[in-house]
Design a protein around this motif. Sequence first.
Motif, PDB file in Angstrom:
ATOM      1  N   VAL A   1       0.866  -1.175   0.000  1.00 11.59           N
ATOM      2  CA  VAL A   1       0.000   0.000   0.000  1.00 11.59           C
ATOM      3  C   VAL A   1       0.904   1.227   0.000  1.00 11.59           C
ATOM      4  O   VAL A   1       1.685   1.434   0.921  1.00 11.59           O
ATOM      5  N   LEU A   2       0.819   2.019  -1.057  1.00  9.79           N
ATOM      6  CA  LEU A   2       1.533   3.292  -1.124  1.00  9.79           C
ATOM      7  C   LEU A   2       0.602   4.349  -0.547  1.00  9.79           C
ATOM      8  O   LEU A   2      -0.428   4.668  -1.135  1.00  9.79           O
ATOM      9  N   LEU A   3       0.944   4.852   0.634  1.00  9.85           N
ATOM     10  CA  LEU A   3       0.069   5.759   1.350  1.00  9.85           C
ATOM     11  C   LEU A   3       0.572   7.192   1.231  1.00  9.85           C
ATOM     12  O   LEU A   3       1.707   7.490   1.599  1.00  9.85           O
ATOM     13  N   ALA A   4      -0.282   8.055   0.718  1.00  8.21           N
ATOM     14  CA  ALA A   4       0.057   9.470   0.569  1.00  8.21           C
ATOM     15  C   ALA A   4      -0.974  10.303   1.328  1.00  8.21           C
ATOM     16  O   ALA A   4      -1.977   9.788   1.814  1.00  8.21           O
ATOM     17  N   HIS A   5      -0.736  11.605   1.406  1.00  6.12           N
ATOM     18  CA  HIS A   5      -1.615  12.489   2.165  1.00  6.12           C
ATOM     19  C   HIS A   5      -3.003  12.557   1.551  1.00  6.12           C
ATOM     20  O   HIS A   5      -3.998  12.323   2.212  1.00  6.12           O
ATOM     21  N   GLY A   6      -3.085  12.905   0.286  1.00  9.04           N
ATOM     22  CA  GLY A   6      -4.371  13.068  -0.386  1.00  9.04           C
ATOM     23  C   GLY A   6      -4.637  14.519  -0.734  1.00  9.04           C
ATOM     24  O   GLY A   6      -4.077  15.425  -0.110  1.00  9.04           O
ATOM     25  N   SER A   7      -5.467  14.712  -1.739  1.00  5.94           N
ATOM     26  CA  SER A   7      -5.835  16.046  -2.198  1.00  5.94           C
ATOM     27  C   SER A   7      -7.162  15.943  -2.933  1.00  5.94           C
ATOM     28  O   SER A   7      -7.485  14.897  -3.505  1.00  5.94           O
ATOM     29  N   ARG A   8      -7.895  17.032  -2.965  1.00  6.07           N
ATOM     30  CA  ARG A   8      -9.132  17.060  -3.752  1.00  6.07           C
ATOM     31  C   ARG A   8      -8.833  17.156  -5.249  1.00  6.07           C
ATOM     32  O   ARG A   8      -9.671  16.813  -6.073  1.00  6.07           O
ATOM     33  N   ASP A   9      -7.661  17.628  -5.597  1.00  9.66           N
ATOM     34  CA  ASP A   9      -7.270  17.786  -7.001  1.00  9.66           C
ATOM     35  C   ASP A   9      -6.888  16.428  -7.579  1.00  9.66           C
ATOM     36  O   ASP A   9      -5.928  15.800  -7.132  1.00  9.66           O
ATOM     37  N   GLU A  10      -7.620  15.966  -8.565  1.00 12.53           N
ATOM     38  CA  GLU A  10      -7.367  14.658  -9.178  1.00 12.53           C
ATOM     39  C   GLU A  10      -5.954  14.546  -9.747  1.00 12.53           C
ATOM     40  O   GLU A  10      -5.369  13.468  -9.736  1.00 12.53           O
ATOM     41  N   ARG A  11      -5.407  15.647 -10.247  1.00  7.69           N
ATOM     42  CA  ARG A  11      -4.060  15.602 -10.828  1.00  7.69           C
ATOM     43  C   ARG A  11      -3.000  15.287  -9.781  1.00  7.69           C
ATOM     44  O   ARG A  11      -1.934  14.782 -10.119  1.00  7.69           O
ATOM     45  N   TRP A  12      -3.286  15.569  -8.524  1.00  4.38           N
ATOM     46  CA  TRP A  12      -2.333  15.323  -7.453  1.00  4.38           C
ATOM     47  C   TRP A  12      -1.985  13.837  -7.343  1.00  4.38           C
ATOM     48  O   TRP A  12      -0.882  13.464  -6.967  1.00  4.38           O
ATOM     49  N   ALA A  32      -4.053 -11.374  -0.302  1.00  6.42           N
ATOM     50  CA  ALA A  32      -2.795 -10.961   0.324  1.00  6.42           C
ATOM     51  C   ALA A  32      -2.740 -11.447   1.769  1.00  6.42           C
ATOM     52  O   ALA A  32      -3.694 -11.286   2.520  1.00  6.42           O
ATOM     53  N   LYS A  33      -1.618 -12.038   2.130  1.00  5.27           N
ATOM     54  CA  LYS A  33      -1.393 -12.525   3.496  1.00  5.27           C
ATOM     55  C   LYS A  33      -0.401 -11.645   4.251  1.00  5.27           C
ATOM     56  O   LYS A  33      -0.245 -11.779   5.454  1.00  5.27           O
ATOM     57  N   ALA A  34       0.292 -10.775   3.527  1.00  7.64           N
ATOM     58  CA  ALA A  34       1.243  -9.837   4.116  1.00  7.64           C
ATOM     59  C   ALA A  34       1.082  -8.505   3.398  1.00  7.64           C
ATOM     60  O   ALA A  34       0.939  -8.474   2.178  1.00  7.64           O
ATOM     61  N   LEU A  35       1.064  -7.427   4.176  1.00  8.24           N
ATOM     62  CA  LEU A  35       0.931  -6.091   3.596  1.00  8.24           C
ATOM     63  C   LEU A  35       2.013  -5.183   4.130  1.00  8.24           C
ATOM     64  O   LEU A  35       2.219  -5.092   5.338  1.00  8.24           O
ATOM     65  N   ARG A  36       2.673  -4.500   3.216  1.00 16.24           N
ATOM     66  CA  ARG A  36       3.672  -3.484   3.567  1.00 16.24           C
ATOM     67  C   ARG A  36       3.057  -2.125   3.265  1.00 16.24           C
ATOM     68  O   ARG A  36       2.658  -1.851   2.127  1.00 16.24           O
ATOM     69  N   VAL A  37       2.960  -1.284   4.275  1.00 19.36           N
ATOM     70  CA  VAL A  37       2.427   0.068   4.125  1.00 19.36           C
ATOM     71  C   VAL A  37       3.621   1.004   4.005  1.00 19.36           C
ATOM     72  O   VAL A  37       4.456   1.073   4.896  1.00 19.36           O
ATOM     73  N   VAL A  38       3.699   1.706   2.868  1.00 19.70           N
ATOM     74  CA  VAL A  38       4.823   2.591   2.584  1.00 19.70           C
ATOM     75  C   VAL A  38       4.318   4.037   2.582  1.00 19.70           C
ATOM     76  O   VAL A  38       3.628   4.454   1.650  1.00 19.70           O
ATOM     77  N   PRO A  39       4.642   4.812   3.629  1.00 20.77           N
ATOM     78  CA  PRO A  39       4.194   6.202   3.684  1.00 20.77           C
ATOM     79  C   PRO A  39       5.010   7.084   2.736  1.00 20.77           C
ATOM     80  O   PRO A  39       6.214   7.233   2.906  1.00 20.77           O
ATOM     81  N   LEU A  40       4.347   7.647   1.751  1.00 14.68           N
ATOM     82  CA  LEU A  40       5.011   8.524   0.781  1.00 14.68           C
ATOM     83  C   LEU A  40       4.964   9.968   1.274  1.00 14.68           C
ATOM     84  O   LEU A  40       4.388  10.843   0.644  1.00 14.68           O
ATOM     85  N   PHE A  41       5.590  10.193   2.429  1.00 10.44           N
ATOM     86  CA  PHE A  41       5.687  11.517   3.029  1.00 10.44           C
ATOM     87  C   PHE A  41       7.141  11.949   3.024  1.00 10.44           C
ATOM     88  O   PHE A  41       8.036  11.122   3.193  1.00 10.44           O
TER      89      PHE A  41
END
Length: 124
Positions: free
Chosen positions: A10-21, A65-74
């Motif tokens: 899981v590539l985790l990012a902050h988020g934005s209302r702008d779709e282009r983000w 999936a039996k294993a999940l790696r969460v990668v914070p893209l901060f």
Amino acid sequence: MATGNARGIVLLAHGSRDERWREPIEAVAARVTALDPQARVVCAYMELAAPDLRTAAAALIASGAKALRVVPLFLGMGKHAREDLPLQVEALRQAWPQVDFQLAGIVGEEPELVDLLARIASKS
């Protein structure tokens, strides 16, 4: 997503209302898939965009999936990475005790990314 693979990212990012983000986040996901075609890769967002971490994790788990790696893209260790994210990952562990959850360090603290950003900044 291939059905035989038991590993999700899981590539985790902050988020934005702008779709282009989302475009650079999705580009990272596409590159991870190109580098590791066996990995199941999804994007998730802390706020302002869907899916959230729980929804993304649930989809990966439902697909096997039996294993999940969460990668914070901060880039930095802000409140989300320091406080909110560990609580969310612990909630996932409670909800799916049979799944191995790994929380990676934030990418902004990786020496390779720091070096890359410095090289980009110093271009003429």
